[in-house]
Scaffold this motif. Structure first.
Motif, PDB file in Angstrom:
ATOM      1  N   UNK A  88      41.464  19.796  68.556  1.00 52.13           N
ATOM      2  CA  UNK A  88      42.816  19.969  69.084  1.00 52.13           C
ATOM      3  C   UNK A  88      43.738  18.823  68.685  1.00 52.13           C
ATOM      4  N   UNK A  89      43.284  17.587  68.900  1.00 56.77           N
ATOM      5  CA  UNK A  89      44.178  16.441  68.744  1.00 56.77           C
ATOM      6  C   UNK A  89      44.168  15.805  67.352  1.00 56.77           C
ATOM      7  N   UNK A  90      43.176  16.138  66.549  1.00 57.58           N
ATOM      8  CA  UNK A  90      43.122  15.596  65.183  1.00 57.58           C
ATOM      9  C   UNK A  90      43.074  16.723  64.154  1.00 57.58           C
ATOM     10  N   UNK A  91      42.183  17.684  64.372  1.00 58.20           N
ATOM     11  CA  UNK A  91      42.016  18.759  63.405  1.00 58.20           C
ATOM     12  C   UNK A  91      43.268  19.563  63.147  1.00 58.20           C
ATOM     13  N   UNK A  92      44.027  19.872  64.215  1.00 59.49           N
ATOM     14  CA  UNK A  92      45.248  20.661  64.050  1.00 59.49           C
ATOM     15  C   UNK A  92      46.285  19.922  63.210  1.00 59.49           C
ATOM     16  N   UNK A  93      46.393  18.612  63.430  1.00 57.55           N
ATOM     17  CA  UNK A  93      47.383  17.810  62.707  1.00 57.55           C
ATOM     18  C   UNK A  93      46.972  17.646  61.244  1.00 57.55           C
ATOM     19  N   UNK A  94      45.677  17.462  61.003  1.00 51.83           N
ATOM     20  CA  UNK A  94      45.185  17.334  59.631  1.00 51.83           C
ATOM     21  C   UNK A  94      45.330  18.668  58.890  1.00 51.83           C
ATOM     22  N   UNK A 107      55.312  21.528  43.302  1.00 53.37           N
ATOM     23  CA  UNK A 107      56.341  20.998  42.395  1.00 53.37           C
ATOM     24  C   UNK A 107      56.182  19.508  42.099  1.00 53.37           C
ATOM     25  N   UNK A 108      55.236  18.854  42.773  1.00 53.22           N
ATOM     26  CA  UNK A 108      55.091  17.413  42.593  1.00 53.22           C
ATOM     27  C   UNK A 108      53.643  16.985  42.491  1.00 53.22           C
ATOM     28  N   UNK A 109      53.406  15.695  42.713  1.00 52.52           N
ATOM     29  CA  UNK A 109      52.062  15.121  42.621  1.00 52.52           C
ATOM     30  C   UNK A 109      51.793  14.285  43.882  1.00 52.52           C
ATOM     31  N   UNK A 110      51.633  14.911  45.027  1.00 54.50           N
ATOM     32  CA  UNK A 110      51.423  14.148  46.269  1.00 54.50           C
ATOM     33  C   UNK A 110      50.075  13.439  46.278  1.00 54.50           C
ATOM     34  N   UNK A 111      49.975  12.408  47.103  1.00 54.71           N
ATOM     35  CA  UNK A 111      48.713  11.687  47.248  1.00 54.71           C
ATOM     36  C   UNK A 111      47.885  12.317  48.358  1.00 54.71           C
ATOM     37  N   UNK A 112      46.600  11.996  48.383  1.00 54.87           N
ATOM     38  CA  UNK A 112      45.694  12.531  49.397  1.00 54.87           C
ATOM     39  C   UNK A 112      46.151  12.154  50.801  1.00 54.87           C
ATOM     40  N   UNK A 113      46.760  10.980  50.932  1.00 59.50           N
ATOM     41  CA  UNK A 113      47.210  10.514  52.236  1.00 59.50           C
ATOM     42  C   UNK A 113      48.227  11.426  52.907  1.00 59.50           C
ATOM     43  N   UNK A 114      48.788  12.362  52.153  1.00 64.39           N
ATOM     44  CA  UNK A 114      49.763  13.300  52.717  1.00 64.39           C
ATOM     45  C   UNK A 114      49.175  14.108  53.861  1.00 64.39           C
ATOM     46  N   UNK A 115      47.852  14.322  53.847  1.00 66.21           N
ATOM     47  CA  UNK A 115      47.229  15.137  54.898  1.00 66.21           C
ATOM     48  C   UNK A 115      47.358  14.486  56.274  1.00 66.21           C
TER      49      UNK A 115
END
Length: 241
Positions: A88-94, A107-115
């Motif tokens: 609920x508190x982490x999985x949903x946000x990730x 359209x771009x090259x986002x980094x993994x940290x975007x999650x």
């Protein structure tokens, strides 16, 4: 109107252009989701404990096995609660962050940290509540029969994508827009999911290896294409601005 072939082709191109970050983002989301669901894995353990507890009189340990059973049961309950809280508190946000990654990856090259963007968006509470309600509504409809649950799942399919770009949006508005976007498309979206069944079987045969390095990011990129199409249609029809 979109076609499965077009969405999958565009998704594959976007995925391969930024291959390793896509693999990493999809893996993190899958891992967190799996950990959140691990709390349901205690049933087999409890059955084994019951078996040994029933047989304790034969072995002669009348007290040790029931005590072990109680302790094991308590551990299972705690793990289940922790799994729910994680989901609920982490999985949903990730999960929402994963959708954001693949939207940007189109359209771009986002980094993994975007999650993890949802944790620092300033709208953490709204994201958690909206995503939790999405899961709850789907579950409640599933209690009626499987089919209503599946219908609601695809009706709410666009909610995390909408939140990914508008994390502060009111939950009622997010659900309304998702319903509008998926109107007349739920069966097509279901068939799009079903079109990956061969890849899913191959992933299963390879113990998830193909899933990690190809299937999961390929799927995510494809459904991000579906959202992009629906968003363009929504702008054209004027029900979002």
């Amino acid at each position: 109107m979109w076609t499965r072939e077009r969405l999958k082709t565009n998704g594959k191109i976007a995925f391969k252009r930024n291959y390793w970050p896509c693999v990493g983002a999809a893996f993190i989301v899958s891992l967190i989701t799996a950990l959140g669901g691990s709390g349901n894995a205690g049933s087999n353990t409890s059955e084994k404990v019951d078996y040994y507890s029933e047989g304790s009189s034969i072995i002669g340990h009348h007290y040790s096995f029931p005590l072990i059973g109680m302790l094991t049961g308590s551990i299972i309950v705690v793990l289940a609660i922790l799994g729910i809280l994680l989901a609920v508190f982490i999985g949903t946000v990730v999960e929402m962050g994963g959708k954001r990654f693949f939207i940007l990856n189109k359209t771009g090259m986002p980094s993994v940290g975007t999650v993890f963007d949802g944790f620092c968006s300033g709208n953490y509470g709204n994201i958690v509540l909206t995503m939790f309600l999405r899961e709850l509504y789907t579950l409640l409809w599933s209690f009626l029969l499987i089919i209503p649950g599946v219908v609601k799942y695809y009706e709410y399919l666009m909610v995390p994508y909408i939140l990914a770009e508008n994390p502060g949006m009111d939950r009622k508005e997010a659900f309304t827009i998702s319903k509008r976007m998926m109107n007349g498309q739920k069966m097509d979206a279901f068939l799009l999911s079903l079109s990956f069944i061969g890849w899913d079987i191959l992933s299963l045969i390879t113990c998830g290896i193909v899933g990690v390095f190809y299937v999961t990011p390929y799927k995510e990129a494809t459904f991000a294409e579906l959202y992009a199409f629906n968003k363009a249609t929504a702008y054209a029809e004027g029900y979002i601005r």
